[in-house]
Design an enzyme around this catalytic site. Structure first.
Site, short mmCIF file in Angstrom:
data_model
loop_
_atom_site.label_atom_id
_atom_site.label_comp_id
_atom_site.label_asym_id
_atom_site.label_seq_id
_atom_site.Cartn_x
_atom_site.Cartn_y
_atom_site.Cartn_z
N SER A 87 0.82 -1.21 0.00
CA SER A 87 0.00 0.00 0.00
C SER A 87 0.86 1.26 0.00
CB SER A 87 -0.87 0.02 1.25
OG SER A 87 -0.04 0.10 2.40
N TYR A 99 -4.29 0.15 3.47
CA TYR A 99 -5.03 -1.04 3.06
C TYR A 99 -5.76 -1.67 4.24
CZ TYR A 99 -3.09 -1.84 -1.71
OH TYR A 99 -2.77 -1.79 -3.04
N CYS A 151 3.11 -7.29 1.54
CA CYS A 151 2.01 -6.72 2.31
C CYS A 151 1.23 -7.86 2.96
CB CYS A 151 1.11 -5.95 1.33
SG CYS A 151 -0.45 -5.43 2.02
N ASN A 152 1.10 -7.80 4.27
CA ASN A 152 0.35 -8.83 4.99
C ASN A 152 -1.14 -8.76 4.69
OD1 ASN A 152 2.14 -10.18 7.38
ND2 ASN A 152 2.89 -8.17 6.83
N THR A 153 -1.64 -7.55 4.53
CA THR A 153 -3.08 -7.36 4.37
C THR A 153 -3.58 -8.03 3.09
OG1 THR A 153 -2.79 -5.28 5.52
CG2 THR A 153 -4.89 -5.59 4.41
N CYS A 190 2.99 -6.56 9.74
CA CYS A 190 2.69 -5.54 8.74
C CYS A 190 4.05 -5.05 8.30
CB CYS A 190 1.89 -4.39 9.37
SG CYS A 190 1.77 -2.94 8.30
N THR A 191 4.26 -4.95 7.00
CA THR A 191 5.60 -4.63 6.51
C THR A 191 6.01 -3.19 6.81
OG1 THR A 191 4.63 -4.21 4.32
CG2 THR A 191 5.58 -6.40 4.71
N HIS A 192 5.07 -2.38 7.30
CA HIS A 192 5.44 -1.03 7.74
C HIS A 192 6.14 -1.04 9.11
CE1 HIS A 192 2.63 0.41 4.65
NE2 HIS A 192 3.04 1.65 4.88
#
Ligand code: DGL
Length: 263
Positions: A13, A44, A75-77, A184-186
């Site tokens: 995202s 996302y 992205c995990n979502t 979450c990759t953030h």
């Protein structure tokens, strides 16, 4: 174009996916990567499955037009919510998500009770719960969706001290767990500050293990690039200047290397 020379499409995202790209570009220096941060639709984590599929489909169609050899959901979502649907829609392109690898390489023998930090859409999907329950039945999982983290990162505010915001989100879990999954990759971008709040525990980043699966897959197919220095193309569906501001604290590239993509 031979398979070895084809690019690898990576998307998220926003800037979070760069934590995956960072690992990939160092481990696979000959590969050509095309990265898309879908900032026009960020975050996302607050979107429905239908919306997520719509965005991801659009991005995968773009990657298809660029003849990628593989698509990485950094992205995990999207990995939690639309991976299977994308695999059906894009049968000819291997698509890899972050969650399988995170579970596969979890140091479960060192953990009893682990906290999953992830977006609301990842938590609601229950993907981590299902996979962890299957693979490690005695491991206890508690999930929490810290709503403020992605906006704090995308706005660049994480470069200042955001300990108080993190404390507000996580205070109920201090001393309650022996490990934290940054699902979450953030979140690896603010791992130091999360660690200051949660203490010296085992931290598992969903941006790490996917590299081993990608390497193994490309090796098995004999699709690894082996000539010269790979190129990296970075696109955002939002504003390039905002993307640069949010990413330059942890990812090295020039502002003029970030392009706006309208798809
Ligand atoms: N970085 C993404 C993830 O791993 C998405 C975060 C968001 O946009 O909410 O889930």
């Amino acid at each position: 174009m031979s398979w070895n020379e084809r690019p690898i499409g990576v998307f998220d995202s926003g800037v979070g996916g760069l934590t995956v790209l960072e690992k990939l570009r160092h481990a696979l220096p000959c590969e050509h990567f095309i990265f898309i941060g879908d900032n026009a639709h960020s975050p996302y984590g607050e979107k429905t499955k239908e919306q997520l599929l719509d965005y991801a489909k659009n991005i995968c169609q773009y990657f298809q037009s660029r003849q990628v050899k593989m698509i990485v959901l950094a992205c995990n979502t999207t990995s939690a919510n639309v991976l299977e649907e994308l695999r059906i829609l894009f049968k000819d392109i291997p698509i890899i998500g972050v969650i399988d690898a995170t579970i596969k390489y979890l140091p479960a023998s060192k953990l009893h009770r682990v906290l999953l930090l992830a977006t609301q859409a990842t938590v609601t999907s229950k993907k981590y719960d299902t996979f962890i329950h299957q693979a490690y039945p005695s491991l206890q999982l508690i999930s929490h969706a810290p709503h403020s983290f992605v906006p704090l990162i995308e706005s660049g505010q994480y470069r200042l001290v955001i300990i108080e915001d993190i404390k507000k989100e996580l205070k109920g879990y201090i001393s309650q767990v022996d490990g934290v999954i940054l699902g979450c990759t953030h979140y690896p971008i603010i791992q130091d500050q999360i660690q200051q709040v949660m203490g010296d525990l085992i931290y598992i980043s969903s941006s790490d293990s996917i590299l081993w699966d990608i390497q193994a897959y490309l090796k098995e197919k004999k699709w690894l690039a082996f000539k010269g220095k790979g190129r990296i193309e970075i696109y955002t569906t939002g504003k390039a200047s905002a993307f640069y501001r949010a990413s330059s604290g942890f990812f090295h590239c020039l502002e003029e290397d970030i392009h706006e993509l309208r798809i």
